[in-house]
Design a protein around this motif. Structure first.
Motif, PDB file in Angstrom:
ATOM      1  N   ARG A  24      12.968   3.882   8.450  1.00 43.82           N
ATOM      2  CA  ARG A  24      12.727   4.634   9.672  1.00 43.82           C
ATOM      3  C   ARG A  24      13.833   4.414  10.700  1.00 43.82           C
ATOM      4  O   ARG A  24      14.288   5.350  11.353  1.00 43.82           O
ATOM      5  CB  ARG A  24      11.383   4.227  10.265  1.00 43.82           C
ATOM      6  CG  ARG A  24      11.004   4.994  11.533  1.00 43.82           C
ATOM      7  CD  ARG A  24       9.690   4.473  12.116  1.00 43.82           C
ATOM      8  NE  ARG A  24       9.333   5.236  13.302  1.00 43.82           N
ATOM      9  CZ  ARG A  24       9.874   5.052  14.489  1.00 43.82           C
ATOM     10  NH1 ARG A  24      10.827   4.134  14.657  1.00 43.82           N
ATOM     11  NH2 ARG A  24       9.495   5.788  15.523  1.00 43.82           N
ATOM     12  N   HIS A 160       4.001  16.286  17.629  1.00 43.23           N
ATOM     13  CA  HIS A 160       3.355  16.879  16.455  1.00 43.23           C
ATOM     14  C   HIS A 160       4.373  17.171  15.349  1.00 43.23           C
ATOM     15  O   HIS A 160       4.094  16.960  14.163  1.00 43.23           O
ATOM     16  CB  HIS A 160       2.630  18.168  16.848  1.00 43.23           C
ATOM     17  CG  HIS A 160       1.414  17.953  17.686  1.00 43.23           C
ATOM     18  ND1 HIS A 160       0.330  17.223  17.253  1.00 43.23           N
ATOM     19  CD2 HIS A 160       1.103  18.380  18.951  1.00 43.23           C
ATOM     20  CE1 HIS A 160      -0.595  17.195  18.189  1.00 43.23           C
ATOM     21  NE2 HIS A 160      -0.153  17.886  19.228  1.00 43.23           N
ATOM     22  N   THR A 162       7.269  15.656  14.702  1.00 43.82           N
ATOM     23  CA  THR A 162       7.777  14.447  14.037  1.00 43.82           C
ATOM     24  C   THR A 162       6.763  13.880  13.044  1.00 43.82           C
ATOM     25  O   THR A 162       7.144  13.165  12.114  1.00 43.82           O
ATOM     26  CB  THR A 162       8.139  13.349  15.059  1.00 43.82           C
ATOM     27  OG1 THR A 162       6.992  13.016  15.847  1.00 43.82           O
ATOM     28  CG2 THR A 162       9.263  13.798  15.972  1.00 43.82           C
ATOM     29  N   LYS A 163       5.508  14.206  13.209  1.00 51.67           N
ATOM     30  CA  LYS A 163       4.491  13.710  12.277  1.00 51.67           C
ATOM     31  C   LYS A 163       4.479  14.500  10.970  1.00 51.67           C
ATOM     32  O   LYS A 163       3.895  14.064   9.977  1.00 51.67           O
ATOM     33  CB  LYS A 163       3.104  13.759  12.934  1.00 51.67           C
ATOM     34  CG  LYS A 163       2.941  12.780  14.085  1.00 51.67           C
ATOM     35  CD  LYS A 163       1.581  12.891  14.733  1.00 51.67           C
ATOM     36  CE  LYS A 163       0.510  12.230  13.897  1.00 51.67           C
ATOM     37  NZ  LYS A 163       0.665  10.758  13.856  1.00 51.67           N
ATOM     38  N   THR A 164       5.119  15.678  10.983  1.00 48.68           N
ATOM     39  CA  THR A 164       5.108  16.516   9.786  1.00 48.68           C
ATOM     40  C   THR A 164       6.480  16.716   9.157  1.00 48.68           C
ATOM     41  O   THR A 164       6.565  17.196   8.022  1.00 48.68           O
ATOM     42  CB  THR A 164       4.528  17.911  10.110  1.00 48.68           C
ATOM     43  OG1 THR A 164       5.321  18.525  11.123  1.00 48.68           O
ATOM     44  CG2 THR A 164       3.084  17.804  10.590  1.00 48.68           C
ATOM     45  N   SER A 170       8.849   9.293  12.859  1.00 45.83           N
ATOM     46  CA  SER A 170       7.513   9.600  13.359  1.00 45.83           C
ATOM     47  C   SER A 170       6.948   8.409  14.134  1.00 45.83           C
ATOM     48  O   SER A 170       7.461   7.298  14.065  1.00 45.83           O
ATOM     49  CB  SER A 170       6.580   9.955  12.194  1.00 45.83           C
ATOM     50  OG  SER A 170       6.428   8.850  11.329  1.00 45.83           O
ATOM     51  N   HIS A 171       5.890   8.664  14.870  1.00 49.77           N
ATOM     52  CA  HIS A 171       5.233   7.628  15.673  1.00 49.77           C
ATOM     53  C   HIS A 171       3.741   7.675  15.408  1.00 49.77           C
ATOM     54  O   HIS A 171       3.139   8.747  15.330  1.00 49.77           O
ATOM     55  CB  HIS A 171       5.509   7.853  17.162  1.00 49.77           C
ATOM     56  CG  HIS A 171       6.948   7.728  17.527  1.00 49.77           C
ATOM     57  ND1 HIS A 171       7.484   6.580  18.076  1.00 49.77           N
ATOM     58  CD2 HIS A 171       7.987   8.601  17.413  1.00 49.77           C
ATOM     59  CE1 HIS A 171       8.775   6.754  18.293  1.00 49.77           C
ATOM     60  NE2 HIS A 171       9.106   7.981  17.897  1.00 49.77           N
ATOM     61  N   ASP A 172       3.136   6.486  15.275  1.00 52.66           N
ATOM     62  CA  ASP A 172       1.709   6.410  14.985  1.00 52.66           C
ATOM     63  C   ASP A 172       0.870   6.908  16.151  1.00 52.66           C
ATOM     64  O   ASP A 172      -0.208   7.466  15.960  1.00 52.66           O
ATOM     65  CB  ASP A 172       1.311   4.976  14.643  1.00 52.66           C
ATOM     66  CG  ASP A 172       1.912   4.514  13.319  1.00 52.66           C
ATOM     67  OD1 ASP A 172       2.157   5.379  12.454  1.00 52.66           O
ATOM     68  OD2 ASP A 172       2.134   3.305  13.171  1.00 52.66           O
ATOM     69  N   THR A 173       1.362   6.678  17.357  1.00 52.22           N
ATOM     70  CA  THR A 173       0.610   7.088  18.538  1.00 52.22           C
ATOM     71  C   THR A 173       1.506   7.866  19.493  1.00 52.22           C
ATOM     72  O   THR A 173       2.734   7.725  19.469  1.00 52.22           O
ATOM     73  CB  THR A 173       0.055   5.872  19.305  1.00 52.22           C
ATOM     74  OG1 THR A 173       1.144   5.122  19.852  1.00 52.22           O
ATOM     75  CG2 THR A 173      -0.764   4.974  18.375  1.00 52.22           C
ATOM     76  N   THR A 176       3.709   5.455  21.792  1.00 52.20           N
ATOM     77  CA  THR A 176       5.017   4.971  21.337  1.00 52.20           C
ATOM     78  C   THR A 176       6.038   6.108  21.310  1.00 52.20           C
ATOM     79  O   THR A 176       7.214   5.897  21.598  1.00 52.20           O
ATOM     80  CB  THR A 176       4.919   4.324  19.941  1.00 52.20           C
ATOM     81  OG1 THR A 176       4.413   5.290  19.003  1.00 52.20           O
ATOM     82  CG2 THR A 176       3.996   3.119  19.974  1.00 52.20           C
TER      83      THR A 176
END
Length: 312
Positions: A24, A160, A162-164, A170-173, A176
């Motif tokens: 990452r 949204h 970066t989560k896909t 990506s960030h868990d929350t 962050t």
């Protein structure tokens, strides 16, 4: 799926697959003081980009990540193709026009040599700050449409995305993510720095700013403004046709057909004030303070209408 979108998909999917193989912390690299996605950009491409020779009739869509570039980019491309079919059909080669990945800073170092053979008008996109563009862009007065979107909706959309999309860290929350967003530790750098730099160029005769919010509120009027700025000489009927094909809803409904599985990432909610589902009171206060210190009172800051779109 058009030739343009196949090329886009090929490179985007390769970047995501390559990114899955690296840690990452290695998904971003720094070049000339700005962070970029490792599997989409490279120092070799940036060095080659310096010699890119812009044309006076080039059309460049400039916008920070997740400001609506996919949507507005399709509108710009539709306008140019509609005009070419009407006035200069003998010059139109859609396959060649769409042959390269549309973002100026993404591709291979030889891309710019190939682009010399492309007929005018060339349609280009970029996430680069004005001071990172090739000098020929302003020297030769290429037409630049500067797309601006309020920072809170940009942050929500970016989170949204970066989560896909694996090419971006990506960030868990959201907490962050927001911390990284405020610090500018993002693909293509800081939102604040981006707009502070572009604010210095906003009065250039070859630059026309337009906001995501005004395009949402009145797409047809925005399309008309673009056509006039690009000097495309289109009729009211032509402009209305582009506008009807270009509503956010129409493009979102066709996203999977156009972009495949990537479509859900490209076109998320697309509304105004989606940030309210993610921002905490502390996030709001910090963004309000940063905006006030850096962009309030600037021409770009006034365009954003922060008090209208970003107040809790």
């Amino acid at each position: 799926m058009s030739y343009f979108n196949k090329k886009f998909m090929e490179l985007s999917e390769k970047a995501a697959k390559d990114a899955e193989k690296i840690p990452r912390e290695q998904k971003l690299f720094t070049y000339d003081g700005v962070t970029y996605p490792t599997t989409l950009c490279s120092s070799e491409v940036f060095k080659a980009l310096e010699s890119f020779e812009a044309r006076s009739d080039d059309i460049i869509l400039a916008g920070y990540c997740k400001s609506g570039s996919f949507w507005i980019g399709q509108i710009v491309t539709d306008l140019v193709i509609t005009s070419a079919k009407k006035h200069e059909p003998h010059k139109l080669n859609e396959e060649l026009m769409m042959a390269e990945f549309p973002y100026l800073e993404i591709g291979d170092p030889e891309k710019y040599q190939r682009m010399k053979s492309h007929r005018s008008r060339r349609v280009l996109f970029t996430h680069l700050r004005a001071d990172k563009l090739p000098k020929s862009v302003f020297k030769n007065k290429a037409k630049i449409l500067l797309l601006v979107r309020n920072p809170k909706d940009v942050a929500a959309s970016f989170f949204h995305f970066t989560k896909t999309y694996a090419a971006y860290p990506s960030h868990d929350t959201f907490g962050t993510f927001f911390e990284a967003f405020i610090k500018g530790e993002m693909p293509f750098g800081s939102y604040i720095d981006y707009h502070c730099v572009w604010n210095k160029y906003i009065d250039e005769e070859n630059v026309m700013p337009i906001t995501y919010e005004e395009m949402i509120e009145n797409t047809a009027l925005g399309v008309e403004k673009m056509a006039k700025f690009f000097e495309l000489n289109l009729s009211e009927e032509d402009i209305q046709g582009v506008a009807e094909r270009s509503t956010y809803k129409a493009m979102k409904d066709n996203a999977k057909k156009t972009y495949g599985e990537f479509g859900d990432s490209v076109f998320h909610e697309g509304g105004v004030s989606d940030w309210k589902t993610l921002f905490t009171q502390e996030n709001n206060q910090e963004m309000d303070m940063v905006f006030k210190e850096c962009l309030a009172g600037t021409k770009v800051g006034e365009m954003i209408k922060y008090d209208v779109y970003c107040k809790a």
